[in-house]
Design a protein around this motif. Structure first.
Motif, PDB file in Angstrom:
ATOM      1  N   SER A 154      -9.071  -5.064  21.996  1.00  7.15           N
ATOM      2  CA  SER A 154      -8.786  -5.565  20.645  1.00  7.15           C
ATOM      3  C   SER A 154      -8.097  -6.924  20.616  1.00  7.15           C
ATOM      4  O   SER A 154      -7.912  -7.487  19.536  1.00  7.15           O
ATOM      5  N   PHE A 155      -7.741  -7.476  21.761  1.00  5.20           N
ATOM      6  CA  PHE A 155      -7.003  -8.731  21.815  1.00  5.20           C
ATOM      7  C   PHE A 155      -7.736  -9.835  21.049  1.00  5.20           C
ATOM      8  O   PHE A 155      -8.918 -10.087  21.282  1.00  5.20           O
ATOM      9  N   ARG A 156      -7.038 -10.477  20.117  1.00  3.11           N
ATOM     10  CA  ARG A 156      -7.548 -11.585  19.291  1.00  3.11           C
ATOM     11  C   ARG A 156      -8.740 -11.205  18.426  1.00  3.11           C
ATOM     12  O   ARG A 156      -9.491 -12.074  17.992  1.00  3.11           O
ATOM     13  N   VAL A 157      -8.937  -9.934  18.187  1.00  4.28           N
ATOM     14  CA  VAL A 157     -10.051  -9.486  17.348  1.00  4.28           C
ATOM     15  C   VAL A 157      -9.506  -8.557  16.272  1.00  4.28           C
ATOM     16  O   VAL A 157      -9.010  -7.473  16.578  1.00  4.28           O
ATOM     17  N   ALA A 158      -9.597  -8.993  15.031  1.00  7.64           N
ATOM     18  CA  ALA A 158      -9.038  -8.204  13.934  1.00  7.64           C
ATOM     19  C   ALA A 158      -9.894  -6.987  13.603  1.00  7.64           C
ATOM     20  O   ALA A 158      -9.382  -5.989  13.100  1.00  7.64           O
ATOM     21  N   ASN A 159     -11.191  -7.060  13.868  1.00 12.07           N
ATOM     22  CA  ASN A 159     -12.094  -5.994  13.442  1.00 12.07           C
ATOM     23  C   ASN A 159     -12.627  -5.161  14.607  1.00 12.07           C
ATOM     24  O   ASN A 159     -13.728  -4.625  14.551  1.00 12.07           O
ATOM     25  N   PHE A 160     -11.829  -5.039  15.685  1.00 15.60           N
ATOM     26  CA  PHE A 160     -12.294  -4.242  16.827  1.00 15.60           C
ATOM     27  C   PHE A 160     -12.375  -2.762  16.441  1.00 15.60           C
ATOM     28  O   PHE A 160     -11.506  -2.227  15.773  1.00 15.60           O
ATOM     29  N   GLY A 161     -13.437  -2.117  16.862  1.00 15.37           N
ATOM     30  CA  GLY A 161     -13.657  -0.704  16.590  1.00 15.37           C
ATOM     31  C   GLY A 161     -15.104  -0.359  16.899  1.00 15.37           C
ATOM     32  O   GLY A 161     -15.842  -1.158  17.471  1.00 15.37           O
ATOM     33  N   VAL A 162     -15.519   0.839  16.504  1.00 14.09           N
ATOM     34  CA  VAL A 162     -16.881   1.294  16.790  1.00 14.09           C
ATOM     35  C   VAL A 162     -17.934   0.349  16.220  1.00 14.09           C
ATOM     36  O   VAL A 162     -18.893  -0.006  16.929  1.00 14.09           O
ATOM     37  N   PRO A 163     -17.830  -0.107  14.952  1.00 13.03           N
ATOM     38  CA  PRO A 163     -18.846  -1.034  14.438  1.00 13.03           C
ATOM     39  C   PRO A 163     -18.903  -2.342  15.233  1.00 13.03           C
ATOM     40  O   PRO A 163     -19.986  -2.887  15.463  1.00 13.03           O
ATOM     41  N   PHE A 164     -17.746  -2.850  15.671  1.00 13.72           N
ATOM     42  CA  PHE A 164     -17.682  -4.073  16.481  1.00 13.72           C
ATOM     43  C   PHE A 164     -18.467  -3.879  17.779  1.00 13.72           C
ATOM     44  O   PHE A 164     -19.287  -4.722  18.164  1.00 13.72           O
ATOM     45  N   ALA A 166     -20.764  -1.538  18.445  1.00 22.72           N
ATOM     46  CA  ALA A 166     -22.179  -1.307  18.142  1.00 22.72           C
ATOM     47  C   ALA A 166     -22.892  -2.615  17.809  1.00 22.72           C
ATOM     48  O   ALA A 166     -24.027  -2.841  18.246  1.00 22.72           O
ATOM     49  N   ASP A 167     -22.232  -3.497  17.059  1.00 23.37           N
ATOM     50  CA  ASP A 167     -22.817  -4.808  16.732  1.00 23.37           C
ATOM     51  C   ASP A 167     -22.998  -5.660  17.982  1.00 23.37           C
ATOM     52  O   ASP A 167     -23.977  -6.401  18.105  1.00 23.37           O
ATOM     53  N   SER A 168     -22.054  -5.573  18.912  1.00 25.59           N
ATOM     54  CA  SER A 168     -22.148  -6.341  20.153  1.00 25.59           C
ATOM     55  C   SER A 168     -23.351  -5.898  20.980  1.00 25.59           C
ATOM     56  O   SER A 168     -24.091  -6.727  21.526  1.00 25.59           O
ATOM     57  N   ILE A 169     -23.553  -4.584  21.060  1.00 26.61           N
ATOM     58  CA  ILE A 169     -24.718  -4.046  21.776  1.00 26.61           C
ATOM     59  C   ILE A 169     -26.001  -4.509  21.089  1.00 26.61           C
ATOM     60  O   ILE A 169     -26.954  -4.947  21.734  1.00 26.61           O
ATOM     61  N   ARG A 170     -26.022  -4.408  19.767  1.00 23.25           N
ATOM     62  CA  ARG A 170     -27.202  -4.808  19.001  1.00 23.25           C
ATOM     63  C   ARG A 170     -27.501  -6.296  19.214  1.00 23.25           C
ATOM     64  O   ARG A 170     -28.666  -6.690  19.373  1.00 23.25           O
ATOM     65  N   ALA A 171     -26.466  -7.109  19.255  1.00 15.17           N
ATOM     66  CA  ALA A 171     -26.651  -8.544  19.464  1.00 15.17           C
ATOM     67  C   ALA A 171     -27.282  -8.820  20.822  1.00 15.17           C
ATOM     68  O   ALA A 171     -28.197  -9.642  20.940  1.00 15.17           O
ATOM     69  N   TYR A 189     -12.154   3.142  27.467  1.00 16.81           N
ATOM     70  CA  TYR A 189     -13.496   2.944  26.924  1.00 16.81           C
ATOM     71  C   TYR A 189     -13.867   3.966  25.845  1.00 16.81           C
ATOM     72  O   TYR A 189     -15.039   4.172  25.567  1.00 16.81           O
ATOM     73  N   ASP A 190     -12.869   4.580  25.226  1.00 10.24           N
ATOM     74  CA  ASP A 190     -13.152   5.581  24.188  1.00 10.24           C
ATOM     75  C   ASP A 190     -13.975   4.986  23.044  1.00 10.24           C
ATOM     76  O   ASP A 190     -14.917   5.617  22.557  1.00 10.24           O
ATOM     77  N   THR A 191     -13.614   3.786  22.609  1.00 12.64           N
ATOM     78  CA  THR A 191     -14.337   3.140  21.500  1.00 12.64           C
ATOM     79  C   THR A 191     -15.785   2.879  21.890  1.00 12.64           C
ATOM     80  O   THR A 191     -16.707   3.078  21.093  1.00 12.64           O
ATOM     81  N   VAL A 192     -15.999   2.443  23.121  1.00 13.82           N
ATOM     82  CA  VAL A 192     -17.363   2.199  23.609  1.00 13.82           C
ATOM     83  C   VAL A 192     -18.157   3.500  23.632  1.00 13.82           C
ATOM     84  O   VAL A 192     -19.306   3.547  23.174  1.00 13.82           O
ATOM     85  N   ALA A 200     -26.925   6.937  19.887  1.00  9.61           N
ATOM     86  CA  ALA A 200     -27.870   7.912  20.451  1.00  9.61           C
ATOM     87  C   ALA A 200     -28.359   8.904  19.407  1.00  9.61           C
ATOM     88  O   ALA A 200     -29.309   9.626  19.635  1.00  9.61           O
ATOM     89  N   ARG A 201     -27.693   8.965  18.263  1.00  6.95           N
ATOM     90  CA  ARG A 201     -28.088   9.949  17.225  1.00  6.95           C
ATOM     91  C   ARG A 201     -29.334   9.529  16.506  1.00  6.95           C
ATOM     92  O   ARG A 201     -29.645   8.390  16.342  1.00  6.95           O
TER      93      ARG A 201
END
Length: 201
Positions: A154-164, A166-171, A189-192, A200-201
């Motif tokens: 989460s360092f220097r990232v305000a919106n770190f979480g599952v959507p972040f 998932a978006d990174s993988i999609r990118a 790596y819980d969030t990952v 996977a759903r």
């Protein structure tokens, strides 16, 4: 630049290959910067910079000639956008590519200046990953696999979480990456895992 150090590193890589390891990934293959220089008395990035990329290329060539297993390298995220080696750290994609099977740019939004992709802050992480992979793909084509390191902290990232995540993988996928890795220095790596389970759903 030190032939003895090269000999030791190549010997270690050969030993790993003999033990059955199927790939050697070189982490942070570069010249030192900042405080790293003073503590170790090493040649700094920028000093004799013209030879840095050549020295790394020669080392990778030596490694490539010695091993039969794939060799991959980690590079700074900015290297994906910079041609040549403007910072003097020795990371020139064009010089490295002929001797490696995979390149892993560290496309962590935390390590990019705020001026990068400021126009859409909520999508900044997607833009950095997608643009970085696409830039490298244009430069190396399909001759080298591209496996970006994605941010799992989460360092220097305000919106770190599952959507972040998932978006990174999609990118990475949207830009044509050949896979991806995640980095968290605390091995958390819980969030990952939650993001991967949702995908996977």
């Amino acid at each position: 630049a030190n032939p003895e150090v090269r000999r030791i590193l190549v010997g270690l890589a050969r030993e790993l290959q003999d033990l059955g390891i199927d790939e050697v990934q070189l982490d942070y293959v570069r010249y030192p910067v900042g405080a790293e220089v003073g503590r170790r008395g090493a040649n700094a990035a920028g000093a004799e910079a013209a030879s840095h990329a050549q020295n790394i290329r020669a080392f990778l060539d030596q490694l490539d000639q010695t091993l039969s297993i794939p060799v991959s390298v980690d590079v700074f995220g900015l290297t994906a956008f910079n041609r040549g080696d403007p910072t003097g750290i020795g990371q020139s994609i064009e010089d490295m590519a002929p001797y490696v099977e995979a390149i892993t740019p560290m496309l962590y939004p935390a390590n990019f200046d705020r001026d990068y992709f400021r126009q859409r802050p909520e999508r900044r992480h997607y833009d950095i990953v997608a643009s970085g992979v696409a830039s490298l793909k244009r430069r190396v084509g399909d001759r080298v696999a591209l496996r970006p390191f994605l941010q799992a902290f989460s360092f220097r990232v305000a919106n770190f979480g599952v959507p972040f995540v998932a978006d990174s993988i999609r990118a990475a996928r949207d830009a044509g990456a050949d896979g991806y890795l995640f980095w968290n220095n605390g091995v958390q790596y819980d969030t990952v895992f939650r993001a991967l389970a949702g995908a996977a759903r």
